[in-house]
Write a protein that holds these residues in place. Structure first.
Motif, PDB file in Angstrom:
ATOM      1  N   GLU A  78      44.907  53.178  47.895  1.00 50.38           N
ATOM      2  CA  GLU A  78      44.109  53.634  47.441  1.00 50.38           C
ATOM      3  C   GLU A  78      43.383  54.938  47.155  1.00 50.38           C
ATOM      4  OE1 GLU A  78      41.564  50.410  48.359  1.00 50.38           O
ATOM      5  OE2 GLU A  78      43.137  48.530  47.876  1.00 50.38           O
ATOM      6  N   HIS A  79      43.771  55.355  48.482  1.00 49.05           N
ATOM      7  CA  HIS A  79      43.286  57.224  49.009  1.00 49.05           C
ATOM      8  C   HIS A  79      43.705  57.440  47.575  1.00 49.05           C
ATOM      9  CE1 HIS A  79      40.147  54.455  51.199  1.00 49.05           C
ATOM     10  NE2 HIS A  79      39.208  55.437  50.553  1.00 49.05           N
ATOM     11  N   HIS A  80      45.155  57.634  47.937  1.00 44.04           N
ATOM     12  CA  HIS A  80      46.464  59.255  47.772  1.00 44.04           C
ATOM     13  C   HIS A  80      47.175  58.290  46.421  1.00 44.04           C
ATOM     14  CE1 HIS A  80      45.259  61.588  51.148  1.00 44.04           C
ATOM     15  NE2 HIS A  80      44.965  60.619  51.672  1.00 44.04           N
ATOM     16  N   ASP A  81      46.264  57.867  45.454  1.00 49.91           N
ATOM     17  CA  ASP A  81      47.575  57.411  44.377  1.00 49.91           C
ATOM     18  C   ASP A  81      48.903  56.815  44.577  1.00 49.91           C
ATOM     19  OD1 ASP A  81      46.921  56.917  41.137  1.00 49.91           O
ATOM     20  OD2 ASP A  81      47.844  59.232  40.966  1.00 49.91           O
ATOM     21  N   LEU A  82      48.822  56.219  45.689  1.00 45.48           N
ATOM     22  CA  LEU A  82      50.318  55.788  45.823  1.00 45.48           C
ATOM     23  C   LEU A  82      49.897  53.905  45.223  1.00 45.48           C
ATOM     24  CD1 LEU A  82      50.836  57.187  49.168  1.00 45.48           C
ATOM     25  CD2 LEU A  82      50.982  57.844  46.621  1.00 45.48           C
ATOM     26  N   ALA A  83      49.279  54.065  44.572  1.00 44.42           N
ATOM     27  CA  ALA A  83      49.156  52.630  44.174  1.00 44.42           C
ATOM     28  C   ALA A  83      48.353  52.203  42.821  1.00 44.42           C
ATOM     29  CB  ALA A  83      47.759  50.674  45.209  1.00 44.42           C
ATOM     30  N   PRO A  84      48.768  50.926  42.367  1.00 40.92           N
ATOM     31  CA  PRO A  84      47.840  50.942  40.592  1.00 40.92           C
ATOM     32  C   PRO A  84      46.703  51.008  40.845  1.00 40.92           C
ATOM     33  CG  PRO A  84      49.546  49.059  41.016  1.00 40.92           C
ATOM     34  CD  PRO A  84      49.660  49.744  42.386  1.00 40.92           C
ATOM     35  N   SER A  85      45.626  51.298  39.533  1.00 43.54           N
ATOM     36  CA  SER A  85      44.673  51.508  39.848  1.00 43.54           C
ATOM     37  C   SER A  85      43.833  49.898  39.528  1.00 43.54           C
ATOM     38  CB  SER A  85      43.712  51.683  38.624  1.00 43.54           C
ATOM     39  OG  SER A  85      44.434  51.726  37.467  1.00 43.54           O
ATOM     40  N   ARG A  86      44.371  48.899  39.281  1.00 45.76           N
ATOM     41  CA  ARG A  86      44.366  47.039  39.117  1.00 45.76           C
ATOM     42  C   ARG A  86      44.400  47.061  40.114  1.00 45.76           C
ATOM     43  NH1 ARG A  86      47.696  44.963  34.135  1.00 45.76           N
ATOM     44  NH2 ARG A  86      46.686  43.488  34.610  1.00 45.76           N
ATOM     45  N   LEU A  87      42.853  46.217  39.845  1.00 43.64           N
ATOM     46  CA  LEU A  87      42.900  45.170  41.296  1.00 43.64           C
ATOM     47  C   LEU A  87      44.973  43.916  41.563  1.00 43.64           C
ATOM     48  CD1 LEU A  87      41.594  44.009  43.865  1.00 43.64           C
ATOM     49  CD2 LEU A  87      40.395  42.887  42.696  1.00 43.64           C
ATOM     50  N   SER A  88      44.222  43.185  40.507  1.00 42.43           N
ATOM     51  CA  SER A  88      45.080  42.397  40.428  1.00 42.43           C
ATOM     52  C   SER A  88      46.910  42.763  40.846  1.00 42.43           C
ATOM     53  CB  SER A  88      45.461  41.720  39.183  1.00 42.43           C
ATOM     54  OG  SER A  88      45.738  42.651  38.227  1.00 42.43           O
ATOM     55  N   ASP A  89      47.141  44.400  40.818  1.00 44.71           N
ATOM     56  CA  ASP A  89      48.360  45.006  41.140  1.00 44.71           C
ATOM     57  C   ASP A  89      48.619  45.883  41.902  1.00 44.71           C
ATOM     58  OD1 ASP A  89      48.999  44.256  37.534  1.00 44.71           O
ATOM     59  OD2 ASP A  89      48.566  46.146  37.532  1.00 44.71           O
ATOM     60  N   ARG A  90      47.542  45.829  42.418  1.00 48.99           N
ATOM     61  CA  ARG A  90      47.590  46.639  44.199  1.00 48.99           C
ATOM     62  C   ARG A  90      47.175  45.678  45.254  1.00 48.99           C
ATOM     63  NH1 ARG A  90      42.154  49.256  42.755  1.00 48.99           N
ATOM     64  NH2 ARG A  90      41.021  47.816  44.384  1.00 48.99           N
TER      65      ARG A  90
END
Length: 235
Positions: A78-90
């Protein structure tokens, strides 16, 4: 920001899942126990009397710690853009990481099926039974799940069109299983082409490739989670 990562200095273990994400992303960190030794890790853990980590790995920042591998990776995502932006995807990615953690726990229990505090040699007969069941049933079940997750995305990676921390974790999982069960993996891994595709892509990431070629990447050994005992392997 440079992080302090604390984990046992002699093994890859669960800390390696965190290291690979940090290395792939080029995030600065200090591998503290590698530099200061095991006793420094023990002493550092003892400092935390409020909300302490149960065990390493943990990440130290701004006066508090984040422990548990999947929890650390959730934060980094979440803090280094290593995951998607959409909550469901995260959340789906975190769910996958927790399933990886489930498999890692089962891997460890193979060579310690009776008691964590006893040596492998003291529970070898039970380990032989556990390994046979794990090879036959659990490895295919887990790998089929991860391969299906990889096939669900139209791109090359698990989600979107770039790597995430779960991709680097799947790389480490395949590496560990190949070390622990070389005969079994050689016999069945071809059945999971999407998973192997991700493994190859992660290996080619510049940060990962540089890390794997460095002396900072420890070899697997029989003190870690993935241990190669030939008697536990089989096709």
């Amino acid at each position: 920001m440079s992080y302090n990562l604390w984990y046992w200095p002699e093994i890859q273990g669960r800390g390696e899942f965190v290291r690979l994400a940090l290395e792939a992303a080029g995030i600065e960190y200090c591998d503290c126990a590698r530099e200061r030794g095991t006793q420094a890790l023990v002493d550092d853990m003892a400092r935390y009397t409020q909300r302490p980590p149960f065990a390493p790995p943990y990440l130290e920042l701004q006066g508090f710690v984040i422990a548990q591998t999947a929890n650390i990776l959730l934060y980094l995502g979440e803090h280094h853009d290593l995951a998607p932006s959409r909550l469901s995807d995260r959340l789906w990615l975190h769910q996958l990481q927790l399933t990886i953690a489930d498999m890692v726990a089962e891997v460890h229990n193979i060579h310690h099926p009776i008691a964590m505090g006893e040596y492998y040699e003291d529970q070898k007969a039970e380990a032989l039974r556990a390994a046979e069941q794990f090879r036959a049933e659990r490895i295919p079940k887990f790998l089929a799940h991860f391969d299906g997750a990889a096939q669900a995305n139209p791109g090359e990676w698990l989600i979107d069109h770039r790597w995430t921390y779960a991709d680097t974790s799947l790389f480490q999982l395949v590496e560990g299983l190949r070390y622990m069960f070389p005969r079994r993996m050689a016999a069945i891994e071809h059945a999971y082409p999407a998973l192997l595709r991700i493994h190859g892509l992660v290996r080619s990431l510049p940060g990962v490739a540089a890390y794997l070629a460095s002396d900072r990447r420890l070899s697997f050994n029989e003190d870690g989670i993935f241990r190669h005992y030939p008697e536990l392997d089989g096709a």
